[in-house]
Design an enzyme around this catalytic site. Structure first.
Site, PDB file in Angstrom:
ATOM      1  N   ARG A 121      28.615  40.215  39.974  1.00 21.04           N
ATOM      2  CA  ARG A 121      28.690  41.600  39.494  1.00 21.04           C
ATOM      3  C   ARG A 121      29.431  41.648  38.169  1.00 21.04           C
ATOM      4  NH1 ARG A 121      31.698  44.799  43.061  1.00 21.04           N
ATOM      5  NH2 ARG A 121      30.729  46.669  42.224  1.00 21.04           N
ATOM      6  N   LYS A 186      38.133  36.051  48.944  1.00 19.88           N
ATOM      7  CA  LYS A 186      36.714  36.419  48.896  1.00 19.88           C
ATOM      8  C   LYS A 186      35.853  35.347  49.574  1.00 19.88           C
ATOM      9  CE  LYS A 186      33.200  38.155  45.796  1.00 19.88           C
ATOM     10  NZ  LYS A 186      32.982  39.149  44.766  1.00 19.88           N
ATOM     11  N   ARG A 322      47.272  47.990  45.909  1.00 21.77           N
ATOM     12  CA  ARG A 322      48.599  47.922  45.263  1.00 21.77           C
ATOM     13  C   ARG A 322      49.603  47.597  46.344  1.00 21.77           C
ATOM     14  NH1 ARG A 322      50.643  53.011  42.714  1.00 21.77           N
ATOM     15  NH2 ARG A 322      49.168  54.073  44.068  1.00 21.77           N
TER      16      ARG A 322
HETATM   17  C1  BTN Z   1      29.646  39.280  43.249  1.00 26.21           C
HETATM   18  O1  BTN Z   1      29.995  39.184  42.065  1.00 26.21           O
HETATM   19  O2  BTN Z   1      30.473  39.461  44.142  1.00 26.21           O
HETATM   20  C2  BTN Z   1      28.185  39.174  43.608  1.00 26.21           C
HETATM   21  C3  BTN Z   1      27.738  37.749  43.770  1.00 26.21           C
HETATM   22  C4  BTN Z   1      26.286  37.594  44.166  1.00 26.21           C
HETATM   23  C5  BTN Z   1      25.843  36.153  44.167  1.00 26.21           C
HETATM   24  C6  BTN Z   1      24.467  35.972  44.730  1.00 26.21           C
HETATM   25  S1  BTN Z   1      24.076  34.271  45.016  1.00 26.21           S
HETATM   26  C7  BTN Z   1      22.413  34.706  45.332  1.00 26.21           C
HETATM   27  C8  BTN Z   1      22.042  35.772  44.307  1.00 26.21           C
HETATM   28  N1  BTN Z   1      21.577  35.181  43.076  1.00 26.21           N
HETATM   29  C9  BTN Z   1      22.407  35.426  42.053  1.00 26.21           C
HETATM   30  O3  BTN Z   1      22.245  35.025  40.889  1.00 26.21           O
HETATM   31  N2  BTN Z   1      23.441  36.183  42.475  1.00 26.21           N
HETATM   32  C10 BTN Z   1      23.328  36.503  43.885  1.00 26.21           C
END
Ligand code: BTN
Length: 325
Positions: A121, A186, A322
């Site tokens: 993201r 995460k 926080r």
């Molecule tokens: C995030 O930033 O939290 C989202 C991550 C999403 C990763 C997945 S892996 C499969 C799919 N292909 C990608 O290029 N991204 C998503």
């Protein structure tokens, strides 16, 4: 082509001589050596021992299309998607967005062993080493209009949480809008990319990345606390089983969403909401705002109460807890 075949042979972690590999691939020993060198781009740890040959530092369970399709049937997945299992790809999301242009109906799934340009993201990179995690994208064609999909990310978060519970994980939390967190670290992320008309039916690509068995060295560029699923459940996790559970739960949950809307999920979401009743800092554009998270509303917006007593709804932004407030 040779790369995939080589890795498939070496996957069991046993030694194979250059001559054996050459014979299996129909190439010379020198060519085998060159291909082994080229596998370095996948950060695969391959031992070359004089007199013994080559082997992977540890065996890997490769993704197997047949096994995943069989499991999907056992799991009563309500949708039978077209399934592509790739050795490598830039991004499984990008692959399915492209595929959606030529495949004009039906649902599809793409899994890959390795992404050389995995997307996260906010334009971030999703670290995607070979054969160790889950990189899964689903192409979903919804009868709902784009405007009804504002809470789709939260619904998919619930689906991913359900799949992880079925694999045996406990105590995982959803951090709005859709990060999967275990003990403050995460574990999985979701990236949704939509195409289609604002009013008409939409094609949505839902990408899910789950850390399953990633090495510390592969993860050196990750700038936030993270955890592997195998560590969180304290055992080895089969990526084939996890893939099938993920696909079945996401499709079945999406069908539930089409009939019930987000109202059908709000309670389940709140039960594992990491932020609810916590002091939070929310990053909106360039600005940081401090407030108190009250949960999510019927559209999936984050409700934040400020010191003034005012409650605001947020549809996007990055939030963190926080501490010590
Ligand atoms: C995030 O930033 O939290 C989202 C991550 C999403 C990763 C997945 S892996 C499969 C799919 N292909 C990608 O290029 N991204 C998503």
């Amino acid at each position: 082509m040779y790369h995939a075949t080589l890795v498939r042979i070496l996957a069991d972690g046993k030694f194979y001589s250059g001559a054996t590999l050459g014979a299996r691939l129909g190439i010379s020993r020198t060519a085998v050596w060159n291909h082994i060198q080229a596998l370095a781009r996948y950060q695969l740890d391959i031992h070359a021992v004089r007199g013994k040959g080559y082997r992977l530092a540890s065996p890997i369970e490769l993704l197997d299309r047949r096994i995943i399709l069989d499991r999907l049937e056992d799991l009563s997945c309500a949708i039978s998607p077209e399934l592509d299992v790739l050795f490598d790809v830039d991004s499984t999301n990008r692959y399915l967005l492209e595929k959606s242009k030529v495949m004009t109906s039906g649902h599809a799934v793409c899994l890959a062993e390795y992404q050389y340009s995995g997307r996260g993201r906010w334009g971030r990179t999703w670290v995607s080493p070979f054969g160790s995690n889950l990189y899964c994208s689903l192409l979903w064609r919804s009868s709902l209009a784009l405007s009804a999909l504002s809470c789709l990310g939260l619904v998919v978060g619930v689906a991913v949480a359900r799949a992880l519970s079925e694999i045996g994980l406990t105590d995982h939390r959803l951090k709005w809008p859709n990060d999967l967190i275990w003990q403050g670290k995460k574990l999985a992320g979701i990236l949704i990319e939509a195409t289609g008309e604002v009013s008409g039916p939409v094609s949505v690509v839902i990408g899910v990345g789950v850390n399953v068995n990633m090495s510390m060295s592969a993860a050196r560029d990750i700038d936030q606390p993270w955890v592997n699923l195998s560590e969180a459940v304290n055992r080895k996790v089969s990526r084939n089983t996890l893939s099938a559970l993920m696909i079945a739960n996401i499709f079945n949950t999406l069908l539930q969403f089409e009939t019930q809307g987000f109202d059908g999920f709000r309670e389940e979401w709140h039960a594992i909401d990491l932020l609810k009743n916590k002091s939070v800092v929310l990053r909106v554009g360039e600005e940081n705002v401090n407030g108190y998270a009250l949960g999510v509303d019927h559209q999936g917006a984050l409700l934040v109460r400020f010191d003034s007593g005012e409650v605001k709804r947020y549809f996007s932004g990055e939030v963190s807890v926080r501490y010590g407030v």
